[in-house]
Design a protein around this motif. Structure first.
Motif, PDB file in Angstrom:
ATOM      1  N   ALA A  34      59.064 -74.539 -18.554  1.00  0.00           N
ATOM      2  CA  ALA A  34      57.673 -74.211 -18.858  1.00  0.00           C
ATOM      3  C   ALA A  34      57.072 -73.228 -17.863  1.00  0.00           C
ATOM      4  N   GLY A  35      57.865 -72.750 -16.930  1.00  0.00           N
ATOM      5  CA  GLY A  35      57.383 -71.770 -15.972  1.00  0.00           C
ATOM      6  C   GLY A  35      56.717 -72.428 -14.781  1.00  0.00           C
ATOM      7  N   GLY A  36      55.564 -71.921 -14.401  1.00  0.00           N
ATOM      8  CA  GLY A  36      54.895 -72.402 -13.199  1.00  0.00           C
ATOM      9  C   GLY A  36      55.051 -71.415 -12.065  1.00  0.00           C
ATOM     10  N   ALA A 201      60.687 -66.421 -23.427  1.00  0.00           N
ATOM     11  CA  ALA A 201      60.279 -67.791 -23.127  1.00  0.00           C
ATOM     12  C   ALA A 201      61.509 -68.653 -22.839  1.00  0.00           C
ATOM     13  N   THR A 202      61.358 -69.573 -21.900  1.00  0.00           N
ATOM     14  CA  THR A 202      62.461 -70.491 -21.598  1.00  0.00           C
ATOM     15  C   THR A 202      62.167 -71.921 -22.050  1.00  0.00           C
ATOM     16  N   ASP A 203      60.957 -72.151 -22.598  1.00  0.00           N
ATOM     17  CA  ASP A 203      60.613 -73.477 -23.090  1.00  0.00           C
ATOM     18  C   ASP A 203      60.648 -73.539 -24.613  1.00  0.00           C
ATOM     19  N   ILE A 204      61.241 -72.544 -25.238  1.00  0.00           N
ATOM     20  CA  ILE A 204      61.222 -72.430 -26.697  1.00  0.00           C
ATOM     21  C   ILE A 204      62.300 -73.320 -27.316  1.00  0.00           C
ATOM     22  N   THR A 205      62.029 -73.849 -28.513  1.00  0.00           N
ATOM     23  CA  THR A 205      63.030 -74.663 -29.198  1.00  0.00           C
ATOM     24  C   THR A 205      64.113 -73.760 -29.794  1.00  0.00           C
ATOM     25  N   PRO A 206      65.302 -74.313 -30.043  1.00  0.00           N
ATOM     26  CA  PRO A 206      66.358 -73.500 -30.651  1.00  0.00           C
ATOM     27  C   PRO A 206      65.944 -72.893 -31.990  1.00  0.00           C
ATOM     28  N   GLU A 207      65.203 -73.649 -32.781  1.00  0.00           N
ATOM     29  CA  GLU A 207      64.797 -73.158 -34.090  1.00  0.00           C
ATOM     30  C   GLU A 207      63.858 -71.959 -33.944  1.00  0.00           C
ATOM     31  N   PRO A 311      57.011 -59.447 -10.836  1.00  0.00           N
ATOM     32  CA  PRO A 311      56.759 -59.767 -12.245  1.00  0.00           C
ATOM     33  C   PRO A 311      57.923 -60.464 -12.933  1.00  0.00           C
ATOM     34  N   VAL A 312      59.092 -60.403 -12.336  1.00  0.00           N
ATOM     35  CA  VAL A 312      60.263 -61.119 -12.833  1.00  0.00           C
ATOM     36  C   VAL A 312      60.726 -62.058 -11.735  1.00  0.00           C
ATOM     37  N   SER A 313      60.826 -63.335 -12.050  1.00  0.00           N
ATOM     38  CA  SER A 313      61.201 -64.307 -11.031  1.00  0.00           C
ATOM     39  C   SER A 313      62.710 -64.496 -10.962  1.00  0.00           C
ATOM     40  N   TYR A 314      63.304 -64.979 -12.054  1.00  0.00           N
ATOM     41  CA  TYR A 314      64.752 -65.191 -12.114  1.00  0.00           C
ATOM     42  C   TYR A 314      65.300 -64.437 -13.314  1.00  0.00           C
ATOM     43  N   PHE A 315      66.065 -63.375 -13.066  1.00  0.00           N
ATOM     44  CA  PHE A 315      66.552 -62.589 -14.200  1.00  0.00           C
ATOM     45  C   PHE A 315      67.993 -62.961 -14.525  1.00  0.00           C
ATOM     46  N   PRO A 316      68.288 -63.305 -15.807  1.00  0.00           N
ATOM     47  CA  PRO A 316      69.650 -63.605 -16.248  1.00  0.00           C
ATOM     48  C   PRO A 316      70.370 -62.329 -16.675  1.00  0.00           C
ATOM     49  N   PHE A 317      71.642 -62.243 -16.643  1.00  0.00           N
ATOM     50  CA  PHE A 317      72.641 -62.959 -15.895  1.00  0.00           C
ATOM     51  C   PHE A 317      73.598 -61.955 -15.307  1.00  0.00           C
ATOM     52  N   ALA A 415      54.932 -69.120 -19.749  1.00  0.00           N
ATOM     53  CA  ALA A 415      55.846 -70.183 -20.172  1.00  0.00           C
ATOM     54  C   ALA A 415      57.297 -69.736 -20.058  1.00  0.00           C
ATOM     55  N   SER A 416      57.698 -69.402 -18.841  1.00  0.00           N
ATOM     56  CA  SER A 416      59.053 -68.916 -18.625  1.00  0.00           C
ATOM     57  C   SER A 416      59.342 -68.911 -17.138  1.00  0.00           C
ATOM     58  N   PHE A 417      60.592 -69.240 -16.765  1.00  0.00           N
ATOM     59  CA  PHE A 417      60.965 -69.045 -15.370  1.00  0.00           C
ATOM     60  C   PHE A 417      61.627 -67.681 -15.168  1.00  0.00           C
TER      61      PHE A 417
END
Length: 430
Positions: A34-36, A201-207, A311-317, A415-417
Motif C-alpha cells: 500500500a506504499g507509505g 500500483a503494488t496493492d492491486i488485485t490480480p484481476e 520520486p521512485v523508491s524501489y524500482f524493479p528489477f 499506493a505503491s512501494f
C-alpha cells in the motif's frame, strides 16, 4: 581486466576480509504494497547494511540494494541483467499472471533488454531526448506551465482558496508534454494516466492488474493503428516507420512496450518529482528563501529533491546472472533485485551525516542515483529536469506564499512501494 570494488565481487571470489552471508541469514523486509513513506524503514535497513533480503507480493523472495555506493556499482555491473529470462522464479512458472510487478519484468522494451537489444531499442528513441532537442521545447513547456497556473488559480477560486496542486498542475504538465511528443490526442491523456497508475500500483488485485494491462495494450494498439493510417511528425510515427522498415529494428510487441514505457515514465516520475519538491519547499521555508535570495537556483532545488525524496523508491528489477557478493551479502543468480533509490539518496556513507536534511545549497560529494546509472540511465532526464525547473520557478514566482492546506502527515501516500509521493496535494495559493 579491472578489479571490481570490494563490495561487489563474484561470489566465487569474495573479499577474504569480509564475510559473505547468504540472504537467508538476514531478516527479510516486506515492502508495504500500500506504499507509505519509505524513509524511516530505509534508515533502519541502511543501519544494518547496504543490501537486504525482501519478500515481494505473493511471497516471492528478492533483494534490495540500498546503499549508494553498492547500488551505483550494482547498476553498472556486467553480470547484472534486466532481461526476464534471467528471473528464476518467472522461468520456473512461480510468477502468476496478474502479479502486480509482472509488467515491470516482462514488458518488451528498453527496461527489460540487455546488450545489443537494449542499444537498438534505445537508439530508436534517444534522438527525441537529446539536450538540444529538449532545450528547443523550452518555450512550449513554459507556455503549458503558464496556462496551468491559470487553471490552478481558477480551481482555488472555485473551492474557497484551496486547490489540488497535483491534479491541476503537477500531473497535466508532464502528461501533456509527453503526449504531444508522442503525437497522442488530448482525449487519450486521462485514460493513459488512469491505467498508468494501475500498472505501477503494488496493492492491486490480480484481476485488476490483468484488466489494466489488457486495456492499456488495447488503447496503445488502437493508437498505433490510427497513426499507421495517418502518420504525423511525432515520435510514435517515427517508431512505426522503424517497425515497417523491416529487418530487426523494431517488432510490434516492442513498439507497444516502448510506448507504454514512454507514457508511464514520461509523466509519473516528473509528477512525483514536482509534488515532492513543493512539499519539501513548503516544509522548509528557509530553503525557499535561499532560492529567492540567490544562494541557490531552481535547478539545485530539483537535484536536492531527487536526492532527498526520490520520486521512485524501489524500482524493479535487475537479476545477477551468477551469484554475486554485494556489500558482504550473497545475491544468488536469478534473484529479482529492487534498486533502492530513495534509500541511496539519504545514505550517510555517501551524502554525509546530514543526508537526512533537505538543503538546496548542498555541494554534493557524489551525484544522486535517482535517475539511474549506467546503460539504463533515464533517457528522459533532460526533459524531467527542464519541466520541473520551469514549473517550480513559475509556480513560486506567481504564488510566493503558496503553502500546504493540510498538515504533511495527513497527505495520503501513493499506493505503491515503487513510486514515492502522495496522491493529493491541497494547497492555498496565498
Amino acid at each position: 581486466m579491472p578489479t571490481l570494488p570490494a563490495d561487489l565481487q563474484d561470489a566465487d571470489s569474495p573479499d577474504p576480509t569480509r564475510p559473505a552471508p547468504a540472504a537467508k541469514d538476514r531478516p527479510a523486509y516486506r515492502p508495504d504494497p500500500a506504499g507509505g513513506c519509505p524513509h524511516a524503514d530505509n534508515a533502519r535497513l541502511l543501519a544494518r547494511g547496504a543490501v537486504t533480503p525482501v519478500v515481494l507480493p505473493g511471497d516471492i523472495a528478492g533483494m534490495a540494494v540500498l546503499g549508494h555506493d553498492a547500488l551505483r556499482d550494482f547498476l553498472a555491473h556486467p553480470d547484472v541483467a534486466k532481461g526476464a529470462r534471467h528471473f528464476t522464479a518467472l522461468a520456473e512458472g512461480r510468477i502468476p499472471e496478474g502479479w502486480p510487478l509482472r509488467t515491470f519484468a516482462t514488458v518488451p522494451g528498453m527496461t527489460t533488454a540487455d546488450g545489443a537489444d537494449h542499444r537498438r531499442l534505445r537508439s530508436l528513441v534517444s534522438r527525441a531526448f537529446t539536450p538540444r532537442r529538449i532545450e528547443a521545447l523550452r518555450p512550449r513547456v513554459a507556455g503549458v506551465v503558464a496556462g496551468l497556473l491559470d487553471d490552478l488559480a481558477a480551481a482555488a477560486e472555485a473551492d474557497g482558496g484551496v486547490a489540488d496542486l497535483r491534479r491541476h498542475f503537477a500531473l497535466p504538465l508532464p502528461l501533456r508534454v509527453i503526449c504531444e511528443l508522442l503525437g497522442l490526442a488530448a482525449h487519450h491523456q486521462a485514460p493513459l494516466h488512469r491505467l498508468s497508475q494501475q500498472i505501477v500500483a503494488t496493492d492491486i488485485t490480480p484481476e485488476r492488474a490483468l484488466a489494466a494491462n489488457r486495456e492499456l495494450v488495447a488503447l496503445l494498439s488502437a493508437i498505433v493503428a490510427d497513426k499507421t493510417a495517418t502518420p504525423g511528425d511525432d515520435l510514435t510515427s517515427a517508431l512505426i516507420a522503424a517497425r515497417d522498415e523491416g529487418g530487426d529494428r523494431l517488432g510490434q510487441a516492442e513498439l507497444i512496450g516502448t510506448l507504454l514505457l514512454l507514457v508511464i515514465a514520461g509523466h509519473e516520475t516528473t509528477l512525483n518529482l514536482l509534488t515532492n519538491a513543493v512539499r519539501a519547499l513548503c516544509a522548509h521555508r528557509e530553503q525557499l528563501a535561499h532560492v529567492r535570495e540567490g544562494r541557490a537556483g531552481w535547478a539545485e532545488v530539483v537535484e536536492e529533491t531527487l536526492r532527498w525524496d526520490s520520486p521512485v523508491s524501489y524500482f524493479p528489477f535487475r537479476y545477477p546472472t551468477r551469484d554475486l557478493v554485494v556489500d558482504g551479502t550473497v545475491i544468488p543468480r536469478g534473484t529479482p533485485v529492487l534498486a533502492g533509490y530513495s534509500a541511496a539518496g539519504r545514505d550517510p556513507a555517501a551524502h554525509g551525516p546530514d543526508a537526512g536534511r533537505f538543503d538546496v545549497t548542498r555541494t554534493p560529494a557524489v551525484k544522486h542515483l535517482s535517475l539511474g546509472h549506467g546503460a539504463h540511465f533515464c533517457l528522459g532526464a533532460p526533459l524531467a529536469r527542464l519541466e520541473a525547473t520551469l514549473a517550480l520557478e513559475a509556480l513560486f514566482t506567481r504564488f510566493p506564499d503558496l503553502d500546504l492546506a493540510v498538515p504533511e502527515a495527513e497527505l495520503p501516500r501513493h499506493a505503491s512501494f515503487v513510486g514515492s509521493s502522495v496522491r493529493t496535494l491541497p494547497v492555498r495559493l496565498g
